[in-house]
Design a protein around this motif. Structure first.
Motif, PDB file in Angstrom:
ATOM      1  N   ALA A 189      68.146  -3.149  86.166  1.00 50.93           N
ATOM      2  CA  ALA A 189      66.910  -3.941  86.276  1.00 50.93           C
ATOM      3  C   ALA A 189      66.580  -4.210  87.739  1.00 50.93           C
ATOM      4  O   ALA A 189      65.429  -4.059  88.166  1.00 50.93           O
ATOM      5  N   LEU A 190      67.587  -4.595  88.515  1.00 54.33           N
ATOM      6  CA  LEU A 190      67.334  -4.874  89.932  1.00 54.33           C
ATOM      7  C   LEU A 190      66.952  -3.625  90.700  1.00 54.33           C
ATOM      8  O   LEU A 190      65.993  -3.625  91.475  1.00 54.33           O
TER       9      LEU A 190
ATOM     10  N   SER B 219      63.497  -2.451  89.690  1.00 50.38           N
ATOM     11  CA  SER B 219      62.485  -3.379  90.217  1.00 50.38           C
ATOM     12  C   SER B 219      62.195  -3.114  91.683  1.00 50.38           C
ATOM     13  O   SER B 219      61.036  -3.042  92.095  1.00 50.38           O
ATOM     14  N   TYR B 220      63.252  -2.958  92.469  1.00 54.00           N
ATOM     15  CA  TYR B 220      63.058  -2.696  93.894  1.00 54.00           C
ATOM     16  C   TYR B 220      62.417  -1.331  94.128  1.00 54.00           C
ATOM     17  O   TYR B 220      61.553  -1.191  94.987  1.00 54.00           O
TER      18      TYR B 220
ATOM     19  N   THR C 164      58.745  -1.514  93.246  1.00 54.51           N
ATOM     20  CA  THR C 164      58.076  -2.312  94.275  1.00 54.51           C
ATOM     21  C   THR C 164      57.838  -1.466  95.522  1.00 54.51           C
ATOM     22  O   THR C 164      56.778  -1.541  96.142  1.00 54.51           O
TER      23      THR C 164
ATOM     24  N   THR D  61      56.864  -6.386  89.209  1.00 51.47           N
ATOM     25  CA  THR D  61      58.089  -5.618  89.477  1.00 51.47           C
ATOM     26  C   THR D  61      59.161  -6.462  90.149  1.00 51.47           C
ATOM     27  O   THR D  61      60.338  -6.150  90.024  1.00 51.47           O
ATOM     28  N   MET D  62      58.770  -7.513  90.833  1.00 48.03           N
ATOM     29  CA  MET D  62      59.768  -8.361  91.492  1.00 48.03           C
ATOM     30  C   MET D  62      60.191  -9.550  90.625  1.00 48.03           C
ATOM     31  O   MET D  62      60.925 -10.420  91.072  1.00 48.03           O
TER      32      MET D  62
ATOM     33  N   ALA E 258      62.231  -9.510  88.000  1.00 46.04           N
ATOM     34  CA  ALA E 258      63.666  -9.463  87.694  1.00 46.04           C
ATOM     35  C   ALA E 258      64.530  -9.936  88.860  1.00 46.04           C
ATOM     36  O   ALA E 258      65.420 -10.773  88.664  1.00 46.04           O
TER      37      ALA E 258
ATOM     38  N   SER F 200      67.197  -0.421  96.999  1.00 50.98           N
ATOM     39  CA  SER F 200      67.374  -0.148  95.572  1.00 50.98           C
ATOM     40  C   SER F 200      68.564   0.779  95.333  1.00 50.98           C
ATOM     41  O   SER F 200      69.313   0.602  94.369  1.00 50.98           O
TER      42      SER F 200
END
Length: 119
Positions: A3-4, A7-8, A11, A38-39, A41, A103
Motif C-alpha cells: 500500500a505504501l 501510494s508513493y 503520487t 494516493t497519499m 495510505a 517507493s
C-alpha cells in the motif's frame, strides 16, 4: 508495504504530470485531488496499530512526526535548492524521481507485520 509503495509510486507519476496540465486549471485540480487520494495510505494514522506493537505505539507516532519533519527539511532545503534554477517541468521531474526512489526503498525495507500476533 504494498500500500505504501504503490501510494508513493502513483503520487510520483501524478507529480511528474502536473506541469503538463497547464493551462487547464481543471486538470490541475484533478491532479491535486488524485495526489490527496494516493497519499491517503501513507498519511493514515490508523495504520499505526497494524504495524507497531502496542507497547511502542507512542514511539511509532513520534517517529512518524520526525519523518514528516525530515521530509519537509529535505524538500525545502535540498530539493528546492537543487531545482530552483531548472525549468518548471524538470523541477517536477526531479521531485517525482525522488518519490519513485522512495517507493522502491519502501518496498525493499518495509517488512509486513504478522497481523495475528498484533491483535
Amino acid at each position: 508495504k504494498w500500500a505504501l509503495s504503490l501510494s508513493y509510486f502513483l503520487t510520483a507519476l501524478i507529480w511528474i504530470y502536473i506541469p503538463h496540465t497547464a493551462p487547464n486549471l481543471t486538470l490541475l485540480y484533478a491532479c491535486r485531488c488524485a495526489i490527496g487520494l494516493t497519499m491517503a495510505a501513507p498519511l493514515a494514522h490508523p495504520l499505526l496499530p497494524d504495524w507497531v506493537e502496542k507497547t511502542s505505539r507512542g514511539r511509532g507516532l513520534a517517529l512518524m512526526g520526525i519523518g514528516i519533519l525530515f521530509g519537509n527539511i529535505y524538500a525545502v532545503g535540498v530539493l528546492f535548492n537543487f531545482t530552483k534554477d531548472m525549468d518548471f517541468k524538470n523541477a517536477f521531474l526531479i521531485a517525482g524521481i525522488n518519490i519513485i526512489i522512495l517507493s522502491v526503498v519502501f518496498m525493499m525495507i518495509i517488512k509486513d507485520p504478522d497481523f495475528k500476533s498484533l491483535r
